[in-house]
Write a protein that holds these residues in place. Structure first.
Motif, PDB file in Angstrom:
ATOM      1  N   GLU A  30      76.822  36.811  63.629  1.00 35.11           N
ATOM      2  CA  GLU A  30      76.907  37.947  64.536  1.00 35.11           C
ATOM      3  C   GLU A  30      75.491  38.448  64.798  1.00 35.11           C
ATOM      4  OE1 GLU A  30      78.996  42.339  65.116  1.00 35.11           O
ATOM      5  OE2 GLU A  30      79.127  41.314  63.182  1.00 35.11           O
ATOM      6  N   ILE A  31      75.035  38.254  66.024  1.00 37.92           N
ATOM      7  CA  ILE A  31      73.678  38.641  66.394  1.00 37.92           C
ATOM      8  C   ILE A  31      73.642  40.140  66.687  1.00 37.92           C
ATOM      9  CG2 ILE A  31      71.756  38.216  67.957  1.00 37.92           C
ATOM     10  CD1 ILE A  31      72.517  35.825  66.221  1.00 37.92           C
ATOM     11  N   ASP A  32      72.702  40.828  66.081  1.00 38.85           N
ATOM     12  CA  ASP A  32      72.626  42.285  66.120  1.00 38.85           C
ATOM     13  C   ASP A  32      72.492  42.830  67.546  1.00 38.85           C
ATOM     14  OD1 ASP A  32      72.217  44.733  64.282  1.00 38.85           O
ATOM     15  OD2 ASP A  32      70.588  44.906  65.732  1.00 38.85           O
ATOM     16  N   ASN A  33      73.026  44.026  67.738  1.00 36.75           N
ATOM     17  CA  ASN A  33      72.976  44.695  69.041  1.00 36.75           C
ATOM     18  C   ASN A  33      71.551  44.934  69.521  1.00 36.75           C
ATOM     19  OD1 ASN A  33      72.746  47.829  70.109  1.00 36.75           O
ATOM     20  ND2 ASN A  33      74.287  46.614  71.200  1.00 36.75           N
ATOM     21  N   SER A  34      70.583  44.968  68.610  1.00 34.23           N
ATOM     22  CA  SER A  34      69.190  45.230  69.005  1.00 34.23           C
ATOM     23  C   SER A  34      68.619  44.127  69.896  1.00 34.23           C
ATOM     24  CB  SER A  34      68.310  45.386  67.762  1.00 34.23           C
ATOM     25  OG  SER A  34      68.321  44.204  66.971  1.00 34.23           O
ATOM     26  N   PHE A  35      69.265  42.958  69.943  1.00 31.86           N
ATOM     27  CA  PHE A  35      68.780  41.863  70.784  1.00 31.86           C
ATOM     28  C   PHE A  35      69.218  41.999  72.242  1.00 31.86           C
ATOM     29  CE2 PHE A  35      68.479  39.930  66.589  1.00 31.86           C
ATOM     30  CZ  PHE A  35      67.296  39.204  66.676  1.00 31.86           C
ATOM     31  N   VAL A  36      70.152  42.909  72.519  1.00 35.56           N
ATOM     32  CA  VAL A  36      70.717  43.014  73.865  1.00 35.56           C
ATOM     33  C   VAL A  36      69.622  43.252  74.900  1.00 35.56           C
ATOM     34  CG1 VAL A  36      72.147  44.454  75.368  1.00 35.56           C
ATOM     35  CG2 VAL A  36      72.996  43.764  73.121  1.00 35.56           C
ATOM     36  N   ASN A  37      69.646  42.407  75.926  1.00 36.23           N
ATOM     37  CA  ASN A  37      68.748  42.487  77.088  1.00 36.23           C
ATOM     38  C   ASN A  37      67.277  42.237  76.752  1.00 36.23           C
ATOM     39  OD1 ASN A  37      70.849  42.995  78.948  1.00 36.23           O
ATOM     40  ND2 ASN A  37      70.831  45.166  78.437  1.00 36.23           N
ATOM     41  N   GLN A  38      67.003  41.745  75.536  1.00 38.37           N
ATOM     42  CA  GLN A  38      65.646  41.299  75.238  1.00 38.37           C
ATOM     43  C   GLN A  38      65.451  39.885  75.782  1.00 38.37           C
ATOM     44  OE1 GLN A  38      63.781  41.946  71.488  1.00 38.37           O
ATOM     45  NE2 GLN A  38      65.145  43.630  70.914  1.00 38.37           N
ATOM     46  N   THR A  39      64.221  39.545  76.077  1.00 38.75           N
ATOM     47  CA  THR A  39      63.900  38.227  76.605  1.00 38.75           C
ATOM     48  C   THR A  39      62.884  37.541  75.698  1.00 38.75           C
ATOM     49  OG1 THR A  39      62.140  39.132  78.009  1.00 38.75           O
ATOM     50  CG2 THR A  39      64.345  38.943  78.985  1.00 38.75           C
ATOM     51  N   GLY A  40      62.763  36.234  75.892  1.00 33.60           N
ATOM     52  CA  GLY A  40      61.750  35.475  75.168  1.00 33.60           C
ATOM     53  C   GLY A  40      62.187  34.985  73.804  1.00 33.60           C
ATOM     54  N   TRP A  41      63.446  35.186  73.435  1.00 31.76           N
ATOM     55  CA  TRP A  41      63.922  34.737  72.134  1.00 31.76           C
ATOM     56  C   TRP A  41      64.393  33.281  72.201  1.00 31.76           C
ATOM     57  CZ3 TRP A  41      63.156  37.074  67.648  1.00 31.76           C
ATOM     58  CH2 TRP A  41      62.861  38.440  67.651  1.00 31.76           C
ATOM     59  N   LEU A  42      63.988  32.498  71.219  1.00 34.98           N
ATOM     60  CA  LEU A  42      64.332  31.081  71.160  1.00 34.98           C
ATOM     61  C   LEU A  42      65.247  30.814  69.975  1.00 34.98           C
ATOM     62  CD1 LEU A  42      60.699  29.683  71.599  1.00 34.98           C
ATOM     63  CD2 LEU A  42      62.348  30.213  73.416  1.00 34.98           C
ATOM     64  N   LEU A  43      66.174  29.905  70.163  1.00 33.77           N
ATOM     65  CA  LEU A  43      66.958  29.356  69.056  1.00 33.77           C
ATOM     66  C   LEU A  43      66.347  28.012  68.702  1.00 33.77           C
ATOM     67  CD1 LEU A  43      69.412  29.269  67.135  1.00 33.77           C
ATOM     68  CD2 LEU A  43      70.701  28.206  69.031  1.00 33.77           C
ATOM     69  N   GLU A  44      65.915  27.863  67.431  1.00 31.83           N
ATOM     70  CA  GLU A  44      65.187  26.668  67.020  1.00 31.83           C
ATOM     71  C   GLU A  44      65.885  25.929  65.889  1.00 31.83           C
ATOM     72  OE1 GLU A  44      60.526  27.718  68.059  1.00 31.83           O
ATOM     73  OE2 GLU A  44      61.118  27.221  66.010  1.00 31.83           O
TER      74      GLU A  44
END
Length: 239
Positions: free
Chosen positions: A167-181
């Motif tokens: 469950e990815i935290d709500n703080s990530f909402v509408n942020q950009t530039g995040w990668l899944l590696e």
């Protein structure tokens, strides 16, 4: 009448977790290629001409393979390298966290790792892997937004299959530039030598789903029904 009013207010406060598919491009490798994904060898980008990355096609059911430390002949460091990484190979994709302000995300993945040698063999040196969220500036994070990994750096000792959800935290909402590696690294001994026996990470599927709070249709139906009941009871009381 007050009882009916209280029930209606209670139902108005009830929500359910609605799932809306977010964007991971080609998360199931249905195109049988690396569309949507990016590859990196030793931090230099997609430079490999060997077999560091490959598609495994099982009668149209495709997965992505990341490989390191493989030689021909197997186990001969003076032989011909099949893949070219000196340190690590990484397969990654930028995540789309566009969502409603109250949302969280469900990240699901299915992958396996395997090694040509195990700890039961002499001279075994474990390669390793990790799964993380990456900010593009060299920092790794877990699903809460804290420094760390989704799946911490782990030695590969034979075959292991992982089916995971986060469950990815709500703080990530509408942020950009995040990668899944997904990163696969080469293990070395105290002298910097590998065992020249390879390891692989086979990524079968990964998905990202927005989880948001919405009022469900069944709840709306109950609201209308209770509203009618309230009107009927009110009219009877007046009569």
């Amino acid at each position: 009448m007050k009882t009916i009013t209280h029930i209606i207010i209670l139902i108005l406060s009830i929500a359910y977790a609605g799932n809306i598919q977010a964007n991971i491009i080609n998360g199931d490798f249905g195109t049988c290629d690396f569309t949507g994904w990016q590859k990196d060898t030793d931090g230099f980008g997609d430079v490999s001409t060997g077999d560091d990355f490959s598609i495994v096609n099982n009668a149209g059911d495709c997965s992505a393979a990341i490989n390191v430390d493989r030689f021909n002949p197997i186990g001969d460091p003076l032989g011909t390298p099949i893949d070219e990484a000196f340190f690590a190979n990484t397969l990654f994709q930028e995540l789309d966290f566009s969502a409603a302000a109250s949302s969280t995300f469900l990240l699901e993945m299915d992958f396996s790792v395997d090694s040509q040698l195990t700890s039961a063999d002499p001279f075994f040196i474990a390669d390793f892997f990790s799964v993380s969220l990456h900010d593009g500036a060299g920092n790794f994070f877990d699903e809460t937004g804290s420094l760390g990994f989704l799946f911490d750096t782990t030695d590969i000792d034979g075959f292991s299959n992982q089916v995971l959800s986060f469950e990815i935290d709500n703080s990530f909402v509408n942020q950009t530039g995040w990668l899944l590696e997904f990163q696969l690294g080469i293990g070395v001994d105290n002298f910097g030598f590998t065992d020249a026996f390879g390891s692989s990470l086979l990524l079968n599927s990964v998905s990202l789903t927005e989880v948001t709070n919405v009022v469900s249709e069944p709840n709306l139906s109950w609201l209308f029904s209770l509203g009618l009941i309230g009107l009927v009871m009110r009219n009877k009381r007046k009569q």
